[in-house]
Design an enzyme around this catalytic site. Structure first.
Site, PDB file in Angstrom:
ATOM      1  N   ASN A  32       9.861   4.864 -14.966  1.00  0.00           N
ATOM      2  CA  ASN A  32       9.789   3.980 -14.796  1.00  0.00           C
ATOM      3  C   ASN A  32       9.470   2.949 -15.508  1.00  0.00           C
ATOM      4  OD1 ASN A  32      10.302   3.882 -12.687  1.00  0.00           O
ATOM      5  ND2 ASN A  32       8.271   4.560 -11.698  1.00  0.00           N
ATOM      6  N   ASN A  63      -2.714   9.657   4.855  1.00  0.00           N
ATOM      7  CA  ASN A  63      -3.349   8.786   4.492  1.00  0.00           C
ATOM      8  C   ASN A  63      -5.303   8.939   3.489  1.00  0.00           C
ATOM      9  OD1 ASN A  63      -4.723   5.764   3.513  1.00  0.00           O
ATOM     10  ND2 ASN A  63      -5.162   5.727   4.978  1.00  0.00           N
ATOM     11  N   SER A  64      -5.009  10.326   3.958  1.00  0.00           N
ATOM     12  CA  SER A  64      -6.099  10.973   2.903  1.00  0.00           C
ATOM     13  C   SER A  64      -6.120  10.527   1.086  1.00  0.00           C
ATOM     14  CB  SER A  64      -5.623  12.404   2.445  1.00  0.00           C
ATOM     15  OG  SER A  64      -5.105  13.220   1.863  1.00  0.00           O
ATOM     16  N   ARG A  88       9.253  -1.084  -1.173  1.00  0.00           N
ATOM     17  CA  ARG A  88      10.314   0.855  -1.393  1.00  0.00           C
ATOM     18  C   ARG A  88      11.342   0.090  -0.720  1.00  0.00           C
ATOM     19  NH1 ARG A  88       8.833   6.221  -0.338  1.00  0.00           N
ATOM     20  NH2 ARG A  88       6.035   5.033  -1.384  1.00  0.00           N
ATOM     21  N   ASN A 106       0.262   5.159  -9.121  1.00  0.00           N
ATOM     22  CA  ASN A 106       0.448   5.633 -10.423  1.00  0.00           C
ATOM     23  C   ASN A 106       1.541   5.334 -11.174  1.00  0.00           C
ATOM     24  OD1 ASN A 106       0.884   8.090  -8.989  1.00  0.00           O
ATOM     25  ND2 ASN A 106       2.935   7.611  -7.544  1.00  0.00           N
ATOM     26  N   ASP A 141      -5.464  -1.565  -8.112  1.00  0.00           N
ATOM     27  CA  ASP A 141      -5.310  -2.317  -6.538  1.00  0.00           C
ATOM     28  C   ASP A 141      -5.365  -3.099  -6.598  1.00  0.00           C
ATOM     29  OD1 ASP A 141      -4.743  -1.345  -4.248  1.00  0.00           O
ATOM     30  OD2 ASP A 141      -7.242  -2.043  -3.987  1.00  0.00           O
ATOM     31  N   SER A 152       1.185  -1.100  -0.165  1.00  0.00           N
ATOM     32  CA  SER A 152       0.218   0.426  -0.294  1.00  0.00           C
ATOM     33  C   SER A 152       1.013   1.528   0.141  1.00  0.00           C
ATOM     34  CB  SER A 152      -0.889  -0.042   1.372  1.00  0.00           C
ATOM     35  OG  SER A 152      -1.537  -0.916   1.387  1.00  0.00           O
ATOM     36  N   LYS A 197       1.215   2.859  -6.397  1.00  0.00           N
ATOM     37  CA  LYS A 197       0.771   1.507  -7.608  1.00  0.00           C
ATOM     38  C   LYS A 197       0.023   2.426  -8.638  1.00  0.00           C
ATOM     39  CE  LYS A 197      -1.138  -1.938  -5.227  1.00  0.00           C
ATOM     40  NZ  LYS A 197      -1.684  -1.588  -4.275  1.00  0.00           N
TER      41      LYS A 197
HETATM   42  C1  OXD Z   1      -4.869  -0.135   0.746  1.00  0.00           C
HETATM   43  C2  OXD Z   1      -5.265   0.253  -0.172  1.00  0.00           C
HETATM   44  O1  OXD Z   1      -3.609  -1.022   0.268  1.00  0.00           O
HETATM   45  O2  OXD Z   1      -6.527   1.278   0.194  1.00  0.00           O
HETATM   46  O3  OXD Z   1      -4.435   0.343   2.222  1.00  0.00           O
HETATM   47  O4  OXD Z   1      -5.012   0.289  -1.273  1.00  0.00           O
HETATM   48 MN    MN Z   2      -4.061  -1.289  -1.821  1.00  0.00          MN
END
Ligand code: OXD
Ligand code: MN
Length: 620
Positions: free
Chosen positions: A530, A399-400, A432, A290, A309, A284, A288
């Site tokens: 990338n 985490n907004s 990372r 991007n 996701d 998370s 991803k």
């Molecule tokens: C996470 C998401 O991986 O919200 O936390 O996608």
């Molecule tokens: Mn996720």
């Protein structure tokens, strides 16, 4: 207790009756009706609203939330059809410590999950859910993951007392009558129950973001159920996402021979017009979204977005691995999403977006760190407090999030919701890592690729509770999302590989955009650049360039990476691809320690990979 099945009145009672919320009278829904009655009897809502997924219903829900102070309507001049929600400061991320797998046997949850004894957990849940929806509306939301009726799709129903969750599910999944028709036709559906755990006494004023300090996010893998209590945030509340499409779906996939993965999905098109499909697993908040919306910096290349996701991967009869994105929207991390890092996401968010915990501008638009290089002179921060650049704290929560329909993405693939999905050519595993892990490593074969996936570790981000920056193992980026014992999951990956034709299986690579030099600087520019790594990968799979063997896998020859137009130096390249046997032997020790947690359940093929890795390192 009497529960009104219709909200607020039946049509016959008067002109104020809405055309939504009514209980659908469809043959074949007896099991669903009985389940809804059972949950309503337990949670005692004031009314039950059957969600039909219509535009009129969604508009009414949003209007109602604005009137109740639960959403702020953004200035339509800048952000039409868009809203801001501010959560309670204690409810800002997935709560992994309160996430449970209640399998019959503890061994089936494995050492990386919190196991709960199912009968005891059911009793606990009966206790906390009893009366938990008092004074509130219970919404019944039938949803499909994947196009309704598609061969790789699965359906479920979420009951929830959060209108915010309903609006979010409406963006993230396919909601509506088509799903009910599938249920009526006998298709299996997954039961998911959600309550914010904040019943209202008669006449009690509601708060902006109801939630409870006590939280339970519980999965029953044998009965394929989810029960979530106490949180209104993201993956804790949109149960179709992490709870269903990953934890429960991974169990269904184990039993049916496919994989539910924490992966983005893209189509990369080379200058000759050839298309390749790439799925990539990253923990998370590691970029991803991007990568899913990449705009390549090398001329002639294009990327089309298919998902950001989650991907469901299933071996096809043709020996290839076919993938769909089961979601219908993006629930992306806002900070760090900007004109210079992900212009596609910025364009996607032009309107019809629900933002959560970002900052509010005086002109009624939103802002977050990284949206623009210069912050606005004044803002209201995510907690509703005045903010200026001198405040010394972030204006948006790290985490907004934004919640927006995938169809709004300007580079979405025209066939992004094709029911049969796309055949995969490449799988990437990333994390990372400031040290040790090269920019790109090619797995020598499927099993070696599974070994690479199983050893991924990454520095913690703000997407879950915990200390940001700390290194943690996150195999396949699935650590918080695998619904069963991860050792069995690694074994399942090996078995799925055996169902693929050896010359048609996707090739596996490990990537790391985040390696730092001895001076602490990122060595790789990342983002659009990338594509240069993907370009090399594609030339590899087309057999156009040789690679260099190393103890940890195959590396590019320096001359094969297209670096035209970058300022990556030869010295940077040397550091980006350095493989230090001593620190890698230490990594191997950590892998051994990690594998040991599984009490002998790790597949022998992976233990052999570890032994061969050590053998190669010792001789390097
Ligand atoms: C996470 C998401 O991986 O919200 O936390 O996608
Ligand atoms: Mn996720």
């Amino acid at each position: 207790m009497a529960i009104a099945d219709t909200f607020p009145r039946t049509r016959e009672e008067g002109p104020v009756a809405p055309v939504y919320g009514l209980k659908p009278e469809v043959d074949g829904l007896a099991e669903l009706y009985a389940w809804v009655d059972e949950i309503a009897a337990l949670t005692q809502p004031e009314r039950v609203h059957w969600v039909d997924g219509s535009r009129a219903e969604n508009d009414a829900l949003l209007r109602e939330m604005v009137a109740e102070g639960k959403l702020i309507k953004l200035n339509p001049e800048w952000r039409p059809g868009s809203y801001l929600a501010r959560s309670h400061p204690s409810d800002v991320a997935r709560t992994e410590a309160r996430t449970f797998i209640a399998s019959e046997k503890a061994i089936d949850a494995g050492p990386t999950n919190n196991w709960a004894e199912p009968a005891e957990m059911r009793e606990t849940l009966q206790g906390v859910f009893a009366g938990s929806m008092r004074g509130r509306t219970m919404y019944v939301v039938p949803f499909s993951m994947g196009p309704v009726g598609g061969p790789l799709s699965h359906i479920g129903v979420q009951v929830t007392d959060s209108a915010y969750a309903v609006a979010s599910i409406g963006i993230m999944t396919r909601v509506g009558a088509g799903v009910l028709r599938e249920i009526a036709a006998g298709k299996h559906w997954v039961k998911t129950v959600h309550s914010v755990g904040a019943p209202l006494a008669p006449g009690e004023q509601d708060v902006e973001w109801p939630c409870n300090d006590e939280k339970y996010i519980v999965h029953f893998p044998e009965t394929l159920e989810v029960w979530s209590y106490g949180s209104g945030y993201g993956g804790n509340a949109i149960l179709a996402k992490k709870c269903f499409a990953l934890r429960i779906a991974s169990v269904i996939g184990r039993d049916e021979g496919w994989l539910a993965e924490h992966m983005l999905l893209i189509r990369v098109i080379d200058p000759a017009g050839r298309a390749y499909h790439v799925a990539a697993a990253f923990p998370s908040a590691c970029g991803k979204t991007n990568l899913a919306m990449l705009r390549p910096t090398i001329p002639g290349w294009r990327v089309e977005t298919l998902g950001d996701d989650i991907a469901w991967l299933r071996p096809g009869e043709d020996g290839r691995l076919w993938a769909i994105n089961p979601e219908a929207g993006f629930f992306g991390v806002a900070p760090g999403t900007g004109e210079s890092t992900n212009v596609t996401a910025v364009e996607t968010l032009w309107g019809n977006t629900i933002f959560t915990n970002v900052a509010l501008r005086p002109d009624g638009d939103v802002w977050w760190e990284g949206l623009t290089d210069e912050p606005p002179a004044e803002l209201t921060d995510w907690e509703g407090k005045p903010w200026t650049p001198a405040s010394g704290r972030p204006a948006a929560h790290p985490n907004s999030r934004f919640t927006v329909s995938a169809a709004q993405c300007p580079q979405i693939a025209g066939d992004w919701d094709a029911p049969q999905g796309v055949p995969l050519d490449v799988i990437l595993f990333g994390g990372r890592r400031a040290t040790n892990v090269p920019l790109v490593v090619e797995a020598t074969d499927w099993t070696h690729g599974v070994f690479l996936g199983s050893t991924i570790s990454s520095e913690r981000t703000a997407a879950a509770e915990g200390t940001v920056g700390e290194l943690r193992r996150d195999p396949f980026a699935m650590l918080p999302f695998c619904g069963y014992n991860m050792a069995d999951y690694f074994g399942h990956w090996i078995e799925v590989g055996q169902k693929l034709r050896f010359d048609r299986a996707p090739r596996i690579y490990q990537v790391n955009w985040f390696r730092k030099g001895s001076d602490g600087r990122f060595l790789w520019p990342g983002f659009g650049d990338n594509a240069r790594v993907i370009d090399w990968i594609i030339r590899r799979i087309d057999g156009e360039v040789p690679a260099v063997d190393s103890p940890i896998g195959r590396l590019p020859r320096p001359q094969d990476l297209d670096l035209d137009g970058t300022d990556v130096t030869q010295a940077d390249l040397d550091e980006l691809f350095a493989v230090d046997p001593v620190s890698w032997l230490r990594e191997a020790d950590l892998t051994e320690e990690f594998y040991a947690k599984f009490d002998g359940r790790i597949p022998a093929a992976l233990q052999t990979e570890l032994a061969s890795l050590r053998y190669r390192l010792q001789r390097a």
